[in-house]
Design a protein around this motif. Structure first.
Motif, PDB file in Angstrom:
ATOM      1  N   LEU A  17       0.851  -1.004   0.125  1.00 15.14           N
ATOM      2  CA  LEU A  17      -0.152   0.024   0.036  1.00 15.14           C
ATOM      3  C   LEU A  17       0.988   1.370   0.125  1.00 15.14           C
ATOM      4  CD1 LEU A  17      -2.587  -0.931   2.543  1.00 15.14           C
ATOM      5  CD2 LEU A  17      -2.723  -1.092   0.160  1.00 15.14           C
ATOM      6  N   LEU A  20       2.645   1.366  -3.346  1.00 15.96           N
ATOM      7  CA  LEU A  20       2.030   2.463  -4.526  1.00 15.96           C
ATOM      8  C   LEU A  20       1.378   3.335  -4.093  1.00 15.96           C
ATOM      9  CD1 LEU A  20      -0.405  -1.181  -4.891  1.00 15.96           C
ATOM     10  CD2 LEU A  20       0.759  -0.519  -6.912  1.00 15.96           C
ATOM     11  N   LEU A  21       1.445   3.831  -3.296  1.00 14.06           N
ATOM     12  CA  LEU A  21       1.123   5.528  -2.925  1.00 14.06           C
ATOM     13  C   LEU A  21       1.889   6.355  -3.484  1.00 14.06           C
ATOM     14  CD1 LEU A  21      -1.121   7.330  -1.427  1.00 14.06           C
ATOM     15  CD2 LEU A  21       0.111   7.511   0.217  1.00 14.06           C
ATOM     16  N   TYR A 128      -1.610   2.831 -11.028  1.00 15.11           N
ATOM     17  CA  TYR A 128      -1.577   2.301  -9.916  1.00 15.11           C
ATOM     18  C   TYR A 128      -2.490   2.895  -9.248  1.00 15.11           C
ATOM     19  CZ  TYR A 128       3.064   0.529 -11.359  1.00 15.11           C
ATOM     20  OH  TYR A 128       4.115  -0.323 -11.286  1.00 15.11           O
ATOM     21  N   LEU A 132      -4.845   0.509  -6.424  1.00 16.31           N
ATOM     22  CA  LEU A 132      -4.596   1.432  -5.136  1.00 16.31           C
ATOM     23  C   LEU A 132      -5.875   1.034  -4.397  1.00 16.31           C
ATOM     24  CD1 LEU A 132      -2.402   2.210  -2.355  1.00 16.31           C
ATOM     25  CD2 LEU A 132      -2.898   4.042  -2.783  1.00 16.31           C
TER      26      LEU A 132
END
Length: 146
Positions: A17, A20-21, A128, A132
């Motif tokens: 997480l 991806l952020l 992405y 997410l």
């Protein structure tokens, strides 16, 4: 063994997480700043992709070792679909996460084929970010944050 893999799956989820952020924000800032797509931008996106795929493999192992999967085998899929907890762990969570991983992978693949920097950033940023959001939507929060 199940609890060890479950803990590993949970820890890697935090990394996935976060990565991806970071990758999505990096790509959105690249679009906004109109800067060139550099090696570091590629590496950030690639690391996020690699962690997401690793998480997927661990999740598949966990699914097949899960007591929820055993419950489905014992009672059948019809009964499992009537139980919201089993449905979440055996159907919704894996399915939505597979879709998210596919979108993330498509974003990675499309960015490689793009010729200009803005398009490269856009492919990563949007795919992405959507991946997410999908991942966040199917996390079993009550169990995960215990």
């Amino acid at each position: 063994m199940y609890s060890t893999i479950q803990e590993l799956h949970s820890y890697i989820a935090f990394a996935v997480l976060g990565l991806l952020l970071i990758a999505a924000l990096n790509a959105f800032t690249g679009i906004a700043a109109k800067r060139p797509f550099l090696k570091k931008d590629r590496q950030i996106a690639l690391i996020a992709l690699a962690f997401a795929h690793t998480q997927f493999v661990i999740g598949l192992i966990l699914l097949f070792l899960s007591p929820y999967f055993e419950a489905v085998k014992a009672s059948g899929m019809g009964a499992a679909m009537k139980d919201s907890t089993i449905r979440l762990y055996v159907v919704e969570h894996p399915l939505i996460n597979i879709i998210a991983l596919i979108l993330i992978t498509i974003g990675w693949s499309k960015h490689k084929k793009a010729t200009d920097d803005t398009t490269k950033f856009k492919k990563i940023a949007y795919m992405y970010a959507i991946g997410l959001v999908l991942l966040l939507s199917r996390i079993p929060w009550s169990a995960w944050l215990d």
